[in-house]
Write an enzyme that holds these catalytic residues in place. Sequence first.
Site, PDB file in Angstrom:
ATOM      1  CE1 TYR A  96      -6.076  -1.291 -36.844  1.00 56.37           C
ATOM      2  CE2 TYR A  96      -5.549  -1.365 -38.796  1.00 56.37           C
ATOM      3  CZ  TYR A  96      -6.473  -1.508 -38.077  1.00 56.37           C
ATOM      4  OH  TYR A  96      -7.987  -1.482 -38.143  1.00 56.37           O
ATOM      5  CG  ASP A 153       0.399  -6.867 -39.936  1.00 56.72           C
ATOM      6  OD1 ASP A 153       0.840  -6.802 -41.243  1.00 56.72           O
ATOM      7  OD2 ASP A 153       0.207  -6.676 -39.284  1.00 56.72           O
ATOM      8  CE  LYS A 169      -3.720  -1.361 -47.292  1.00 55.43           C
ATOM      9  NZ  LYS A 169      -4.015  -2.014 -45.879  1.00 55.43           N
TER      10      LYS A 169
END
Length: 429
Positions: free
Chosen positions: A145, A240, A268
């Site tokens: 994802y 990622d 984050k």
Amino acid sequence: MYTYESSRSLFERALHSIPGGVNSPVRAFKSVGGTPVFFEKAKGAYLYDVAGQRYIDYIASWGPMILGHGYEPVTRAIQQQVEKATSFGAPTEIEVEMAELIKSMVPNVDLIRMVNSGTEACMSALRVARGYTGRNKFIKFEGCYHGHADPFLVKAGSGVATFNIQTVPGITAGAANDTLTCAYNDLAAVEKLVAGHKGEIAAIIVEPVAGNMGCILPEPGFLEGLRRICDEEQMLLIFDEVMNGFRLALGGAQERLGIDADLVTYGKVIGAGMPVGAFGGKRHIMEVVAPLGGVYQAGTLSGNPVAMTAGLTLLKALKEKPELLTELDEKTLYLKDGLDAVLKAWGQPYVINHLGSMISIHFSAQPVVNFAAAAAADNARFNRLFHALLKRGIYLPPSAFESWFLNNALTKEDLDQTIQAVKESLEEL
Ligand code: HOZ
């Protein structure tokens, strides 16, 4: 005895004004069933729901709460910054410090651009790869994802997998056609895709340690193979690291696994849990980004001073005391060994995947090395485990397709309590 009346009535209220009652699908508990727990506060390793019930937290806000919730230096830094300013839409020294700090921790990042989320980071990195190479297609892996930008919502893990959404309405065929997919850990499939699309592929994007189909590890040679293929075909390798960055090592998965990516994305974690992301990489590639180059990317809240201050404080703490990550890894290993012992004694098939402070359990007789294997596991049993643990005050990700994330505020007592709760829960499954 845990009760969910307060959460239930809030959820019912939320359903009237928020789609599905939540602002991010996995939170709706559709996969595990039941009512989502509504939280009010968090401190250290614990979450407290709206009824004041305490849970040991194993999601750490999906990664960034590496040192636990309400880590005092971060809270203080945020308070001080809020007194000064909350947003300028103009440059600040804090952003420069943040960029310098990340560069000092991740050696192959020469230039880095702040954004507001992991989604933005991945979508921008892909745009850079396309702009740099002049090619449109890219390869992603089933179950990985990379946020919810259109090109990535093809065979994506996490919520899309949780809800078994095969084709996402709203994504045009044009966007999806440039997304090539194959199974994680399947280097031969990558070679085949590349051979079939010579000169058309801009990049391969991968979660080096996948966290959105449970925790799934790269097999030896997989990431090395991707690096080699990218070099041979003049494609970019994008890591990622939204979940891996500053958690698996100060330099993230790149450092821990010894692979040099061309572009890297963060989320984050570089805001200590505040809404932030970033993409960065080698100078000659990042120079295509506006205003240096023509690849446009922008945002008023990019480099927001409150988020930057929070992240800077967390990352500095990790850099000053790298032993904190070692401690966290040791705690995770302790948990893994404890879980292994109780699962072995239970006697049914299971797999524990684990690296550093990421871990997940799959009820499978086969190794879980890709999305198909994660999906073939007995995930109904995971869902029952989730609820059996929830009522014992343990909060796992509410889906078998998510990694668990430990935080360093967890004590040995918390881990022992968790292992004991798993032992008791297994007897109920
Ligand atoms: N699916 C997201 C993590 N992989 C969950 C995001 C959220 O609900 O906050």
